[in-house]
Scaffold this active site. Sequence first.
Site, PDB file in Angstrom:
ATOM      1  N   GLU A 234       0.809  -1.230   0.000  1.00 57.47           N
ATOM      2  CA  GLU A 234       0.000   0.000   0.000  1.00 57.47           C
ATOM      3  C   GLU A 234       0.836   1.272   0.000  1.00 57.47           C
ATOM      4  O   GLU A 234       1.799   1.403   0.758  1.00 57.47           O
ATOM      5  CB  GLU A 234      -0.934   0.000   1.211  1.00 57.47           C
ATOM      6  CG  GLU A 234      -1.887   1.194   1.234  1.00 57.47           C
ATOM      7  CD  GLU A 234      -2.942   1.104   2.324  1.00 57.47           C
ATOM      8  OE1 GLU A 234      -3.786   2.008   2.399  1.00 57.47           O
ATOM      9  OE2 GLU A 234      -2.923   0.124   3.103  1.00 57.47           O
ATOM     10  N   LYS A 250      -8.789  -0.963   0.986  1.00 51.64           N
ATOM     11  CA  LYS A 250      -9.875  -1.436   1.841  1.00 51.64           C
ATOM     12  C   LYS A 250     -10.609  -2.517   1.076  1.00 51.64           C
ATOM     13  O   LYS A 250     -11.216  -2.252   0.038  1.00 51.64           O
ATOM     14  CB  LYS A 250     -10.836  -0.305   2.217  1.00 51.64           C
ATOM     15  CG  LYS A 250     -10.401   0.518   3.413  1.00 51.64           C
ATOM     16  CD  LYS A 250     -10.319  -0.320   4.659  1.00 51.64           C
ATOM     17  CE  LYS A 250      -9.651   0.444   5.786  1.00 51.64           C
ATOM     18  NZ  LYS A 250      -9.360  -0.455   6.929  1.00 51.64           N
TER      19      LYS A 250
END
Length: 436
Positions: A234, A250
């Site tokens: 990420e 997410k």
Amino acid sequence: MQPGKVYPIHNLSVFKQQLLSWANQFSSCCFLDNHQYASPWQQQECLLAVGAKAMLQTQAGEALAQIDAFTQLHRGQWIFGHLGYGLTYELMKQQSQHPHPDGFADACLFVPEIVLQCNDNSVCIYAADIHLADEIFKAIKSQYVGNASTQTCMRIGQMTPVLSQAQYLQAIATLQQHILRGDCYEINFCQQFLVPDSVVDPVALYQSLCEVSPNPFSCYYKIDSNYLACASPERFLMKRGNHLYSQPIKGTASRHKYNADTDETLKRQLQQSEKDRSENVMVVDLVRNDLSQICNSGSVKVAELFGIYTYPQVHQMISTIEGELRPGTSFAQILQATFPMGSMTGAPKPSVVSLIDQYEQGQRGIFSGSVGYIQPNGDFDFNVVIRSIVYEQAAKLLHYHVGSGITHYSVPEKEYEECRWKSAAIEQVLSNLQAQ
């Protein structure tokens, strides 16, 4: 720092191993590796910074002002380092009920003595004295490259969860009551695992982690006797020219490595999951709000919504938000608006930060913070510290966190299962080392 000198690389994988071996002699080093993932937003394949001509280590309280002064003083130079989760308490104007963790400071930035920038077939070496570049390259090429899994003289202690499964499930159920009362909409809840009485080769630990789970925001990071082995997928925040880019994750689904059809089904289920889309759109809205504080009016937009990306252990749902930075905005002002990252907190930030501190059993330290760099031209790129192992060499302590986003729709048992997916690579690495 003088202009760099370029040298050919014949085997990038081997050269990266040699870089790590050579870099570990320095008391500070930061090795960032993209693992050859293709992306329109990727700038660097591999960066290494070693040594420190100047360094800032600071704790939350007056950290942002010190970060601002340090980055302004060393503008036009390479700067590497980390932003720990502890900065959150200063930015949110809150106090933690837990003692400050040992190990890494809440923030550390350093101006390196040497920077090495690699692509597929060459390396550029930047040093204060360019005449030293030949010696540096020769020293790197002379490093012996062994197999990380055959390293000896390592001891892995017994893994101990800070929360039992029952305690974790109860915490999730209680947090869902907070959501029902309107205290928050979504919260990222993490649990920590301790592995005391451990003696490891930190480079071998990182290499083993990357063998199991190579990810595009991986890093090997060392400050004195504290080490981070990170296999993050990420990005927190990147600046390219006058544009900012954030790519929160997410939504997670497990992989099926032995059946392609089943694996594709799991990927498609993630794409269609209302629960995961709900989590993702919440963090997208949060990031849009963060960026709007420092970007030109009307420039913040979602470049990609609900993108599905596949990594060795899991499928992930990732969205990309971008905005045009207002002229004159400093690095510290950018942090003030965007840190901590919404994917590791939830919404709204002040409420969830308080709840995180209340229900997690300690401060997060460097976990869910960020490691990255600022280039001489002011562009920067910082990851999210997840899928990571911290090694405090002096204390002979390994530890790691895993977490997930909790909403009203979450099933506590499934959230626990998701955490187990995310920790699978770490546990496999430690198990392999323990078996030696």
